[in-house]
Motif scaffolding. Structure first.
Motif, PDB file in Angstrom:
ATOM      1  N   VAL A 118      -4.212   0.428  -5.384  1.00 42.69           N
ATOM      2  CA  VAL A 118      -3.771   0.549  -3.997  1.00 42.69           C
ATOM      3  C   VAL A 118      -2.291   0.237  -3.782  1.00 42.69           C
ATOM      4  CG1 VAL A 118      -6.042   0.141  -2.966  1.00 42.69           C
ATOM      5  CG2 VAL A 118      -4.570  -1.800  -3.520  1.00 42.69           C
ATOM      6  N   THR A 119      -1.695  -0.610  -4.605  1.00 39.79           N
ATOM      7  CA  THR A 119      -0.313  -1.009  -4.371  1.00 39.79           C
ATOM      8  C   THR A 119       0.677  -0.011  -4.957  1.00 39.79           C
ATOM      9  OG1 THR A 119      -0.292  -2.342  -6.388  1.00 39.79           O
ATOM     10  CG2 THR A 119      -0.928  -3.445  -4.361  1.00 39.79           C
ATOM     11  N   ALA A 126      -5.032   1.632   3.111  1.00 44.62           N
ATOM     12  CA  ALA A 126      -6.475   1.586   2.915  1.00 44.62           C
ATOM     13  C   ALA A 126      -7.146   0.931   4.105  1.00 44.62           C
ATOM     14  CB  ALA A 126      -6.803   0.810   1.640  1.00 44.62           C
ATOM     15  N   VAL A 185       1.051   4.357  -8.350  1.00 42.91           N
ATOM     16  CA  VAL A 185       0.135   3.349  -7.820  1.00 42.91           C
ATOM     17  C   VAL A 185      -0.158   2.320  -8.906  1.00 42.91           C
ATOM     18  CG1 VAL A 185      -2.103   2.965  -6.719  1.00 42.91           C
ATOM     19  CG2 VAL A 185      -0.860   5.105  -6.334  1.00 42.91           C
ATOM     20  N   LEU A 200       0.791  -1.216   0.000  1.00 42.48           N
ATOM     21  CA  LEU A 200       0.000   0.000   0.000  1.00 42.48           C
ATOM     22  C   LEU A 200       0.822   1.264   0.000  1.00 42.48           C
ATOM     23  CD1 LEU A 200      -2.687  -0.968   2.608  1.00 42.48           C
ATOM     24  CD2 LEU A 200      -2.793  -1.141   0.148  1.00 42.48           C
TER      25      LEU A 200
END
Length: 284
Positions: free
Chosen positions: A149-150, A10, A144, A6
């Motif tokens: 999200v990563t 999140a 991203v 992340l």
């Protein structure tokens, strides 16, 4: 190690530091001109001549080419490291202002010569594939991944500038020093960790993290990439206290040989961790 975690924590994960805001100020001035016509006599009315207004002179364009606004925007330059590909677009009229050079460690250096960039225009960066960009308060930028999200990589804090958000997939590089001073540089990196070894230290288990040279100097984007790799290798590391200890080392001791993270230390919040020099204890 492949980054797969992340950039912004999140749900139950730790939020990234607050983002900065960019302000723009402009002024517009209007000038109005008018005239009066003389009145005629009652016996012999005289029609007053209408005032003559000369058309403003038109400035001839300099040189033989078209204006900057009419010129086509130069082709984007590819900036790549690892699996990350970014299209860096020079401003209109600034072809040749953007240069890319690979580094031996797998990162890539971006250099922008602002002495040739028209005032008020900036080069932009956009992922060539799926993904998004997150700009941090220190001016660094996280790339991203396609899942939204990563953290796939990041652009370090620019030397002489900062990244600024345009939209979810685009950021522009803005100089923070006078253009006369020349260039702004930044580095795209995708590797955050040289090694991470478990051992015993003080009150229990300790993870000795050796970040890459890029991650140590990349600012908040570097923290995102390091955290990505650590959690990808061991999801149990994804706790508030471990993340806060990581941020503390990146901010307060970036050049320390290893960043030692202990999962047994209490979750007391980032400010308390910083106050305890990254080693919080009960009662901190």
């Amino acid at each position: 190690m492949t980054p797969v975690s992340l950039p912004c924590r999140a749900e139950a994960r730790i939020p990234c530091p607050a983002r900065g805001l960019a302000l723009a100020v402009g002024t517009v001035t209007f000038l109005m001109l008018g005239g009066c016509a003389p009145a005629g006599s009652s016996d012999d009315p005289v029609t007053a001549p209408s005032p003559t207004i000369s058309a403003p002179a038109t400035r001839a364009p300099t040189g033989s080419g078209s204006s900057t606004s009419d010129a086509p925007r130069p082709e984007p330059v590819e900036l790549s490291a690892g699996d990350v590909r970014l299209a860096v677009s020079p401003p209109t009229g600034a072809a040749g202002s953007v240069a890319v050079a690979p580094a031996e460690d797998g990162s890539a250096r971006l250099t922008v010569d602002f002495s040739s960039v028209p005032t008020g225009t900036y080069p932009t960066a956009t992922p060539t594939g799926p993904g998004a960009l997150t700009v941090h308060t220190d001016g660094s930028l996280t790339v991203v991944g396609a899942d939204g999200v990563t953290a796939a990589g990041g652009l370090a804090r620019p030397d002489g500038g900062r990244w600024r958000t345009v939209d979810a997939r685009t950021a522009e590089l803005v100089p923070t020093t006078a253009k006369a001073e020349g260039t702004v540089t930044t580095t795209l990196g995708t590797d955050g960790v040289e090694s991470a070894v478990w051992g015993d230290r003080e009150g229990g288990r300790s993870l000795a993290v050796d970040p890459t040279a890029w991650a140590r100097s990349a600012g908040e984007a570097g923290v995102d990439v390091v955290w990505s790799e650590l959690v990808a290798d061991d999801p149990d590391l994804d706790t508030a206290t471990m993340h806060d200890q990581l941020v503390c080392h990146a901010v307060g001791a970036p050049d320390k040989e290893t960043w030692n993270l202990e999962p047994w230390r209490p979750d007391v919040g980032l400010l308390a961790v910083l106050a305890e020099r990254c080693n919080p204890t009960e009662g901190s």
